[in-house]
Each structure stands twice: as C-alpha cells, then as structure tokens.
Design a protein around this motif. Structure first.
Motif, short mmCIF file in Angstrom:
data_model
loop_
_atom_site.label_atom_id
_atom_site.label_comp_id
_atom_site.label_asym_id
_atom_site.label_seq_id
_atom_site.Cartn_x
_atom_site.Cartn_y
_atom_site.Cartn_z
N GLY A 20 56.24 -11.04 4.33
CA GLY A 20 55.54 -10.06 5.15
C GLY A 20 56.28 -8.73 5.21
O GLY A 20 55.66 -7.66 5.16
N ALA A 23 55.70 -6.94 2.00
CA ALA A 23 54.36 -6.36 2.00
C ALA A 23 54.31 -5.09 2.84
O ALA A 23 53.70 -4.09 2.45
CB ALA A 23 53.35 -7.37 2.52
N ASN A 24 54.98 -5.11 3.98
CA ASN A 24 54.98 -3.95 4.88
C ASN A 24 55.61 -2.73 4.22
O ASN A 24 55.20 -1.59 4.46
CB ASN A 24 55.73 -4.30 6.16
CG ASN A 24 55.49 -3.30 7.27
OD1 ASN A 24 54.49 -2.60 7.30
ND2 ASN A 24 56.42 -3.23 8.19
N THR A 30 50.43 0.82 5.14
CA THR A 30 51.08 0.10 6.23
C THR A 30 51.99 1.07 6.98
O THR A 30 52.41 2.11 6.44
CB THR A 30 51.93 -1.07 5.71
OG1 THR A 30 53.09 -0.55 5.04
CG2 THR A 30 51.14 -1.95 4.76
N HIS A 33 55.38 1.47 5.09
CA HIS A 33 55.33 1.83 3.67
C HIS A 33 56.52 2.70 3.26
O HIS A 33 56.82 3.70 3.90
CB HIS A 33 54.03 2.55 3.37
CG HIS A 33 53.81 2.84 1.91
ND1 HIS A 33 53.92 1.87 0.94
CD2 HIS A 33 53.50 3.99 1.26
CE1 HIS A 33 53.67 2.40 -0.24
NE2 HIS A 33 53.42 3.69 -0.08
N TYR A 104 47.73 -9.24 5.39
CA TYR A 104 47.80 -7.94 4.71
C TYR A 104 46.65 -7.72 3.72
O TYR A 104 46.72 -6.84 2.86
CB TYR A 104 49.13 -7.79 3.97
CG TYR A 104 50.27 -7.38 4.86
CD1 TYR A 104 50.53 -6.04 5.13
CD2 TYR A 104 51.11 -8.33 5.45
CE1 TYR A 104 51.58 -5.65 5.93
CE2 TYR A 104 52.16 -7.96 6.26
CZ TYR A 104 52.39 -6.61 6.50
OH TYR A 104 53.44 -6.24 7.31
N HIS A 107 45.42 -4.25 3.01
CA HIS A 107 46.44 -3.41 2.39
C HIS A 107 46.66 -3.78 0.92
O HIS A 107 46.96 -2.91 0.10
CB HIS A 107 47.74 -3.49 3.18
CG HIS A 107 47.59 -2.96 4.57
ND1 HIS A 107 47.64 -1.62 4.86
CD2 HIS A 107 47.34 -3.59 5.76
CE1 HIS A 107 47.46 -1.44 6.15
NE2 HIS A 107 47.26 -2.62 6.72
#
Length: 232
Positions: A20, A23-24, A30, A33, A104, A107
């Motif tokens: 996670g 991904a963020n 996000t 990012h 996510y 995103h």
C-alpha cells in the motif's frame, strides 16, 4: 488452524500496508505521489510492526518462509509445521496484495505506466547473480538480528514487533536500493501472482524470469544465518 490463520492474517496485514505504501508513492493522483524512498521504507517497517503485533501471540509471527525455514534449521521450530506456515504465508500475501489493489483501484486506472513495482520487487540494474547476492546478504543480516530477538521456540512474540520493524527499516534504508529488499519469498511471489491475474490497466509483464531471485536469495541468506548462529 489457529497458527495457520495467524500467519494468513498477519501476512495479509503486512502486504496490504507494505504494498500500500508503494502504491501511495508510485501511483498517480494519490496524496503520497512521488514522496520517495524514505516514505516507502518507513511504511514497510510499520507494516511489519502491524503484522507482528497481530500474529506474534498466535503463530510466532514468522510471516516469511525464509524465517520459518531458518528457525527450523536452527532447531527453534518443528519441521513438520514448515509446509503449513509457508502455505499460510503465501495465501496471506495474495490476500494482502488483492486488498491493496482494491483500495487503490481508481489510482491504478489513473496511472498509464507499468505497476509491477507496486506488487513485487525488481532490480534497478539487472544482473541475476549480483541481484541474488544482494538478497542473500540482506536476508542474512536480517536473520542474524532476528535470531538475537527470538527466544521461544515458536518464533517472534508481539513484544518483539518494534525491534523487528526497526531491523526491516534498516535493511530497506541500507540494503534496499539494488533489488527492493524482498527478504521474504512470500512477499514477492504472492503479489507477483496476483499481479499476473488482475485486469490492471497498462500491465505488461509480471517478470517471472526474475521471480526465482527473491525466492532463493532470502532462503539461502536465512539458512546461512541459522548455521552461523548454531556454530556460535
């Protein structure tokens, strides 16, 4: 079954948060990012803390086939229970990566580039033997520290969550650059499998030709650490 579910849920929590945070940082739109490597390593360390604090009293919180095998080699865990733990860890890793993807999903849809790095590791410079050696060394260091914490035969207790998470933070900051510091075959293999079957926008390859490195490297490094501990 209690220990099995402890490993499943603990590993799922670990991967949900660990993948996670990647991904963020990586995915478009996000709030995190492009926040960088420090955020990723801190997120993974806290992910380990959460997984261990949950599973410690239930299963000993191995959450990693390399840890399970090394503890068995060192005589701190029963070989008969090794397959059960590894299956639980792989299942939990798959569950965790799926939960991360669901959280996510929008995103992922908003990101055109390949998403493989959100799910699993890969080398910054592709050189299989060197990449393997990096994983062996990183996991050896990790397990030498873990062996100094493990007291009961079953594994890591919940009180050990903080020192273990700090070890993972150190490995990420100091050894994570070349390969993304898998140091856990389940952490890489389970999410890589989920990546291969999900309908992800822009997906290219799951890079299965590299998948053996984060499987073999951590196991070899952990077993070497077990032999060193026994010799000492």
């Amino acid at each position: 079954m209690t220990a099995f579910m402890g490993e499943v849920i603990g590993t799922a929590l670990l991967i949900t948060l660990g993948n996670g945070v990647v991904a963020n940082v990586v995915l478009n739109k996000t709030l995190g990012h492009k926040s960088g490597w420090i955020v990723i390593t801190m997120g993974w360390a806290v992910a380990v803390f959460v997984g261990v604090i949950f599973a410690g009293p239930i299963s000993g919180a191995h959450l990693n086939p390399a840890v399970t095998i090394a503890l068995a080699v060192a005589g701190k865990f029963a070989w008969a229970d090794v397959p059960l733990y590894i299956v639980a860890q792989l299942l939990g890793a798959c569950m965790g990566s799926l939960m991360m993807w669901l959280a996510y999903k929008k995103h992922f849809d908003a990101t055109e580039t390949d998403h493989l790095g959100v799910f699993c590791t890969g080398p910054t410079i592709s050189s299989p033997i060197d990449n393997l050696l990096t994983e062996v060394i990183a996991t050896f260091v990790f397990m030498m520290a873990v062996f100094s914490i493990v007291k009961p035969a079953s594994g890591i207790g919940s009180l050990d969550a903080l020192p273990v998470s700090l070890i993972v933070l150190a490995i990420g900051l100091c050894m994570g650059g070349p390969t993304g510091y898998a140091i856990n075959p389940a952490r890489d293999l389970g999410p890589r499998f989920i990546h291969s079957i999900l309908p992800i926008k822009g997906k290219r390859s799951s890079n299965w030709s590299y998948a053996w490195v984060p499987i073999i490297g951590p196991i070899v490094g952990a077993v070497i650490a077990a032999f060193v501990i026994q010799a000492l």
